[in-house]
Design a protein around this motif. Structure first.
Motif, PDB file in Angstrom:
ATOM      1  N   PRO A  83       0.770  -1.059   0.033  1.00 44.21           N
ATOM      2  CA  PRO A  83      -0.040   0.144   0.005  1.00 44.21           C
ATOM      3  C   PRO A  83       0.908   1.090   0.117  1.00 44.21           C
ATOM      4  N   ILE A  84       1.967   1.251   0.721  1.00 44.42           N
ATOM      5  CA  ILE A  84       2.880   2.391   0.752  1.00 44.42           C
ATOM      6  C   ILE A  84       3.403   2.593  -0.938  1.00 44.42           C
ATOM      7  N   ALA A  85       3.808   1.620  -1.368  1.00 41.79           N
ATOM      8  CA  ALA A  85       4.310   1.626  -2.903  1.00 41.79           C
ATOM      9  C   ALA A  85       3.276   2.272  -3.955  1.00 41.79           C
ATOM     10  N   ASP A  86       2.041   1.473  -3.630  1.00 37.78           N
ATOM     11  CA  ASP A  86       1.013   1.918  -4.504  1.00 37.78           C
ATOM     12  C   ASP A  86       0.565   3.579  -4.445  1.00 37.78           C
ATOM     13  N   ALA A  87       0.691   4.099  -3.057  1.00 32.61           N
ATOM     14  CA  ALA A  87       0.478   5.521  -2.839  1.00 32.61           C
ATOM     15  C   ALA A  87       1.718   6.413  -3.278  1.00 32.61           C
ATOM     16  N   LEU A  88       2.777   6.069  -2.992  1.00 27.31           N
ATOM     17  CA  LEU A  88       4.046   6.809  -3.130  1.00 27.31           C
ATOM     18  C   LEU A  88       4.422   6.768  -4.515  1.00 27.31           C
ATOM     19  N   VAL A  89       4.942   5.525  -5.141  1.00 26.79           N
ATOM     20  CA  VAL A  89       5.475   5.513  -6.360  1.00 26.79           C
ATOM     21  C   VAL A  89       4.807   6.357  -7.577  1.00 26.79           C
ATOM     22  N   PRO A  90       3.469   6.350  -7.651  1.00 27.84           N
ATOM     23  CA  PRO A  90       3.186   7.043  -8.807  1.00 27.84           C
ATOM     24  C   PRO A  90       2.946   8.555  -8.528  1.00 27.84           C
ATOM     25  N   ALA A  91       2.788   8.951  -7.513  1.00 28.77           N
ATOM     26  CA  ALA A  91       2.975  10.339  -6.976  1.00 28.77           C
ATOM     27  C   ALA A  91       4.308  10.853  -7.233  1.00 28.77           C
ATOM     28  N   LEU A  92       5.434  10.004  -7.033  1.00 29.97           N
ATOM     29  CA  LEU A  92       6.789  10.576  -7.215  1.00 29.97           C
ATOM     30  C   LEU A  92       7.083  10.268  -8.691  1.00 29.97           C
ATOM     31  N   GLU A  93       6.602   9.490  -9.474  1.00 33.92           N
ATOM     32  CA  GLU A  93       6.685   9.341 -10.899  1.00 33.92           C
ATOM     33  C   GLU A  93       6.332  10.532 -11.607  1.00 33.92           C
ATOM     34  N   LYS A  94       5.118  11.034 -11.108  1.00 34.70           N
ATOM     35  CA  LYS A  94       4.721  12.381 -12.015  1.00 34.70           C
ATOM     36  C   LYS A  94       5.305  13.312 -11.603  1.00 34.70           C
ATOM     37  N   LEU A  95       6.010  13.285 -10.526  1.00 38.01           N
ATOM     38  CA  LEU A  95       7.316  14.663 -10.305  1.00 38.01           C
ATOM     39  C   LEU A  95       8.530  14.230 -11.191  1.00 38.01           C
ATOM     40  N   GLY A  96       8.720  12.997 -11.926  1.00 39.77           N
ATOM     41  CA  GLY A  96       9.778  12.711 -12.460  1.00 39.77           C
ATOM     42  C   GLY A  96      10.910  11.632 -11.703  1.00 39.77           C
ATOM     43  N   GLY A  97      10.153  11.255 -10.680  1.00 39.97           N
ATOM     44  CA  GLY A  97      10.862  10.323 -10.117  1.00 39.97           C
ATOM     45  C   GLY A  97      10.930   8.766 -10.605  1.00 39.97           C
ATOM     46  N   GLU A  98      11.910   7.971 -10.325  1.00 38.59           N
ATOM     47  CA  GLU A  98      12.200   6.586 -10.715  1.00 38.59           C
ATOM     48  C   GLU A  98      12.474   5.752  -9.768  1.00 38.59           C
ATOM     49  N   LEU A  99      11.541   4.584  -9.671  1.00 38.75           N
ATOM     50  CA  LEU A  99      11.653   3.516  -8.792  1.00 38.75           C
ATOM     51  C   LEU A  99      12.692   2.725  -9.054  1.00 38.75           C
ATOM     52  N   ASP A 100      13.812   2.650  -8.000  1.00 39.53           N
ATOM     53  CA  ASP A 100      15.041   1.738  -8.400  1.00 39.53           C
ATOM     54  C   ASP A 100      15.180   0.517  -7.594  1.00 39.53           C
TER      55      ASP A 100
END
Length: 161
Positions: A83-100
């Motif tokens: 649930p953390i990844a589901d909330a956090l990753v898309p929001a950070l990806e919208k800012l240009g973040g990348e999951l490593d």
């Protein structure tokens, strides 16, 4: 110009039993012989995805050659990471973040410092703020020696040209 993708081993600390922690990281070997990190490390301090480093001979340590401007964000949980990844990753990806890195207990995300500390910290605290089993930290913002002195490398990255 890049040569080839390879894996290096970095000393990332010492376990409570005194054994070394060694982390394997993928890097692009550059024509100069320097190495560019493909992702931010989970444990090695002070570096992030895109940084250019030089491997020191006879050690598992590196010398930083050039910063990419990316921040390394590390998220840890004792609970369910999904649930953390589901909330956090898309929001950070919208800012240009990348999951490593994403596993049952940890996320590592790279995001450019130009997104702003305030924006990043607000998002991280909204997602994790009420979860006593989870925490997050920067991997390359504070001096690894004391864990609290800002490195301030971003001042050069954010300077208007």
């Amino acid at each position: 110009m890049k040569k080839a993708l390879r894996t290096i081993e970095l000393f990332a600390g010492t376990r409570p039993d005194g054994q070394p922690i060694v982390e394997q990281l993928p890097v692009n070997e550059l024509e100069s012989g320097d190495l560019q990190l493909v992702r931010s490390p989970a444990f090695a301090q002070g570096i992030a995805s895109g940084d250019t480093v030089r491997l020191l001979p006879q050690t598992q340590e590196i010398e930083l050659v050039r910063r990419s401007g990316n921040l390394s964000l590390r998220v840890f949980t004792k609970g369910d990471m999904a649930p953390i990844a589901d909330a956090l990753v898309p929001a950070l990806e919208k800012l240009g973040g990348e999951l490593d890195l994403h596993n049952d207990r940890m996320l590592v995300i790279s995001i450019h410092v130009s997104c702003g500390f305030e924006t990043i910290e607000k998002l991280m605290n909204e997602v994790l703020g009420k979860d006593p089993d989870s925490t997050w930290m920067y991997g390359n913002v504070y001096d690894p020696t004391d864990g609290s002195t800002p490195l301030n490398w971003w001042q050069d990255v954010l300077k208007p040209e």
